[in-house]
Design an enzyme around this catalytic site. Sequence first.
Site, PDB file in Angstrom:
ATOM      1  N   ASN A   9       0.874  -1.176   0.000  1.00  0.00           N
ATOM      2  CA  ASN A   9       0.000   0.000   0.000  1.00  0.00           C
ATOM      3  C   ASN A   9       0.911   1.226   0.000  1.00  0.00           C
ATOM      4  O   ASN A   9       1.487   1.573   1.027  1.00  0.00           O
ATOM      5  CB  ASN A   9      -0.896  -0.024   1.249  1.00  0.00           C
ATOM      6  CG  ASN A   9      -1.731   1.246   1.379  1.00  0.00           C
ATOM      7  OD1 ASN A   9      -1.799   2.058   0.462  1.00  0.00           O
ATOM      8  ND2 ASN A   9      -2.364   1.412   2.541  1.00  0.00           N
ATOM      9  N   TRP A  10       1.044   1.829  -1.169  1.00  0.00           N
ATOM     10  CA  TRP A  10       1.964   2.971  -1.278  1.00  0.00           C
ATOM     11  C   TRP A  10       1.430   4.209  -0.570  1.00  0.00           C
ATOM     12  O   TRP A  10       2.180   5.171  -0.361  1.00  0.00           O
ATOM     13  CB  TRP A  10       2.204   3.307  -2.754  1.00  0.00           C
ATOM     14  CG  TRP A  10       3.006   2.288  -3.524  1.00  0.00           C
ATOM     15  CD1 TRP A  10       3.529   1.108  -3.049  1.00  0.00           C
ATOM     16  CD2 TRP A  10       3.380   2.372  -4.907  1.00  0.00           C
ATOM     17  NE1 TRP A  10       4.195   0.452  -4.056  1.00  0.00           N
ATOM     18  CE2 TRP A  10       4.121   1.200  -5.207  1.00  0.00           C
ATOM     19  CE3 TRP A  10       3.157   3.308  -5.921  1.00  0.00           C
ATOM     20  CZ2 TRP A  10       4.642   0.954  -6.485  1.00  0.00           C
ATOM     21  CZ3 TRP A  10       3.677   3.064  -7.190  1.00  0.00           C
ATOM     22  CH2 TRP A  10       4.414   1.897  -7.458  1.00  0.00           C
ATOM     23  N   LYS A  11       0.149   4.233  -0.266  1.00  0.00           N
ATOM     24  CA  LYS A  11      -0.486   5.430   0.303  1.00  0.00           C
ATOM     25  C   LYS A  11      -0.206   6.634  -0.626  1.00  0.00           C
ATOM     26  O   LYS A  11      -0.107   6.444  -1.841  1.00  0.00           O
ATOM     27  CB  LYS A  11      -0.010   5.662   1.735  1.00  0.00           C
ATOM     28  CG  LYS A  11      -0.174   4.388   2.589  1.00  0.00           C
ATOM     29  CD  LYS A  11      -0.038   4.614   4.052  1.00  0.00           C
ATOM     30  CE  LYS A  11      -0.207   3.269   4.763  1.00  0.00           C
ATOM     31  NZ  LYS A  11      -0.377   3.398   6.199  1.00  0.00           N
ATOM     32  N   HIS A  95      -9.845   1.351   4.552  1.00  0.00           N
ATOM     33  CA  HIS A  95      -8.566   1.503   5.246  1.00  0.00           C
ATOM     34  C   HIS A  95      -8.773   2.456   6.427  1.00  0.00           C
ATOM     35  O   HIS A  95      -9.556   3.411   6.333  1.00  0.00           O
ATOM     36  CB  HIS A  95      -7.504   2.059   4.288  1.00  0.00           C
ATOM     37  CG  HIS A  95      -6.134   2.027   4.899  1.00  0.00           C
ATOM     38  ND1 HIS A  95      -5.710   3.000   5.776  1.00  0.00           N
ATOM     39  CD2 HIS A  95      -5.129   1.130   4.806  1.00  0.00           C
ATOM     40  CE1 HIS A  95      -4.484   2.694   6.193  1.00  0.00           C
ATOM     41  NE2 HIS A  95      -4.107   1.562   5.615  1.00  0.00           N
ATOM     42  N   GLU A  97      -7.175   4.849   7.488  1.00  0.00           N
ATOM     43  CA  GLU A  97      -6.951   6.267   7.179  1.00  0.00           C
ATOM     44  C   GLU A  97      -8.164   6.877   6.470  1.00  0.00           C
ATOM     45  O   GLU A  97      -8.425   8.074   6.606  1.00  0.00           O
ATOM     46  CB  GLU A  97      -5.651   6.417   6.363  1.00  0.00           C
ATOM     47  CG  GLU A  97      -4.428   6.186   7.258  1.00  0.00           C
ATOM     48  CD  GLU A  97      -3.211   5.597   6.569  1.00  0.00           C
ATOM     49  OE1 GLU A  97      -3.111   5.652   5.339  1.00  0.00           O
ATOM     50  OE2 GLU A  97      -2.348   5.049   7.302  1.00  0.00           O
ATOM     51  N   GLU A 166      -5.898  -4.797  10.406  1.00  0.00           N
ATOM     52  CA  GLU A 166      -4.847  -3.800  10.623  1.00  0.00           C
ATOM     53  C   GLU A 166      -5.136  -3.039  11.913  1.00  0.00           C
ATOM     54  O   GLU A 166      -5.918  -2.070  11.904  1.00  0.00           O
ATOM     55  CB  GLU A 166      -4.814  -2.806   9.461  1.00  0.00           C
ATOM     56  CG  GLU A 166      -4.467  -3.429   8.133  1.00  0.00           C
ATOM     57  CD  GLU A 166      -3.866  -2.393   7.185  1.00  0.00           C
ATOM     58  OE1 GLU A 166      -2.734  -2.600   6.764  1.00  0.00           O
ATOM     59  OE2 GLU A 166      -4.519  -1.380   6.905  1.00  0.00           O
ATOM     60  N   GLY A 172       2.091   2.245  10.652  1.00  0.00           N
ATOM     61  CA  GLY A 172       3.067   3.323  10.498  1.00  0.00           C
ATOM     62  C   GLY A 172       3.760   3.717  11.792  1.00  0.00           C
ATOM     63  O   GLY A 172       4.451   4.731  11.844  1.00  0.00           O
ATOM     64  N   SER A 210       2.911  -2.188  10.294  1.00  0.00           N
ATOM     65  CA  SER A 210       4.358  -2.282  10.519  1.00  0.00           C
ATOM     66  C   SER A 210       4.939  -3.652  10.208  1.00  0.00           C
ATOM     67  O   SER A 210       5.888  -4.094  10.858  1.00  0.00           O
ATOM     68  CB  SER A 210       4.709  -1.847  11.945  1.00  0.00           C
ATOM     69  OG  SER A 210       4.326  -0.501  12.154  1.00  0.00           O
ATOM     70  N   GLY A 231       2.574  -1.253   4.243  1.00  0.00           N
ATOM     71  CA  GLY A 231       2.675   0.165   3.899  1.00  0.00           C
ATOM     72  C   GLY A 231       4.117   0.574   3.669  1.00  0.00           C
ATOM     73  O   GLY A 231       4.687   0.365   2.598  1.00  0.00           O
ATOM     74  N   GLY A 232       4.732   1.132   4.689  1.00  0.00           N
ATOM     75  CA  GLY A 232       6.079   1.692   4.575  1.00  0.00           C
ATOM     76  C   GLY A 232       7.085   0.776   3.902  1.00  0.00           C
ATOM     77  O   GLY A 232       7.860   1.208   3.037  1.00  0.00           O
TER      78      GLY A 232
HETATM   79  P1  PGA Z   1       2.472   0.233   7.585  1.00  0.00           P
HETATM   80  O1  PGA Z   1       1.024   0.481   6.900  1.00  0.00           O
HETATM   81  O2  PGA Z   1       2.978  -1.083   7.046  1.00  0.00           O
HETATM   82  O3  PGA Z   1       3.296   1.398   7.160  1.00  0.00           O
HETATM   83  O4  PGA Z   1       2.239   0.164   9.054  1.00  0.00           O
HETATM   84  C1  PGA Z   1       0.133  -0.567   6.682  1.00  0.00           C
HETATM   85  C2  PGA Z   1      -1.143  -0.044   6.077  1.00  0.00           C
HETATM   86  O5  PGA Z   1      -1.618   1.020   6.508  1.00  0.00           O
HETATM   87  O6  PGA Z   1      -1.727  -0.658   5.160  1.00  0.00           O
END
Ligand code: PGA
Length: 248
Positions: A9-11, A95, A97, A166, A172, A210, A231-232
């Site tokens: 997930n590049w966000k 998600h 967010e 999640e 994050g 994470s 994500g990251g």
């Molecule tokens: P993260 O994000 O791996 O940076 O914690 C995961 C996500 O929000 O899908």
Amino acid sequence: MKKKLIAGNWKMNGSLADNEALVRALVAGLASAGGCDVAVAVPAPYLAQVQALAQGSALALAAQDVSQHAAGAYTGEVSAAMLRDFGVRYVLVGHSERRQFHDETDADVATKAQRALAAGITPIVCVGETLAEREAGQTEAVVKRQLAAVIHLNGHCISEVVVAYEPVWAIGTGKTASPEQAQQVHAVLRAQLAAASDQAPRIRLLYGGSMNAGNAAQLLSQADIDGGLVGGASLKAADFQAIIAAAQ
Ligand code: PGA
């Protein structure tokens, strides 16, 4: 046995130049990694670019959101049919967010999942509790409520959906749920799915929050963890490839 799914997930990250380098590296690495499915959820403006770069490879294209409307006067929205036009295979819905910063409700998430399915796109439905909810002992109640909203979608079987657990406090933050904590919630979700469908064993339940090259193998070895939403660590080819390797 079902293949694991590792979805990046590049966000809201990326640029034409960075995407090209990252996707070229991933595609090259995937040639030798047939043991799991791999996708990247990219920002909407880059769908065409990544579709072209991933053409003919095993890298699947995903989007990060979809409109709950089919078409029309919804400025700024992207429809499921538009995603389909770019060969999108998966779309994240709900998600945290989106739930947190865009006030998406469980009902909105269900409508989005329905729109995706109607366009032939697999929704990756995200569920997860906040730190306050976990500390108040509400983890199970929260994830069950979020999953319940999508479990009976008109004309579709829940087995057409991917679910991602999640925990919001792990996203994050560098604070991963322990494999045991994650497995515990995944088992709750699996039981809820089993009560709704005899297809429950083949539904993929991803863990996200994470996940990185160091902790992926342990998380992915849990009985009910069928992949990761990353994500990251999906923004660096070497890190993402190490997670893919751990899922083989
Ligand atoms: P993260 O994000 O791996 O940076 O914690 C995961 C996500 O929000 O899908």
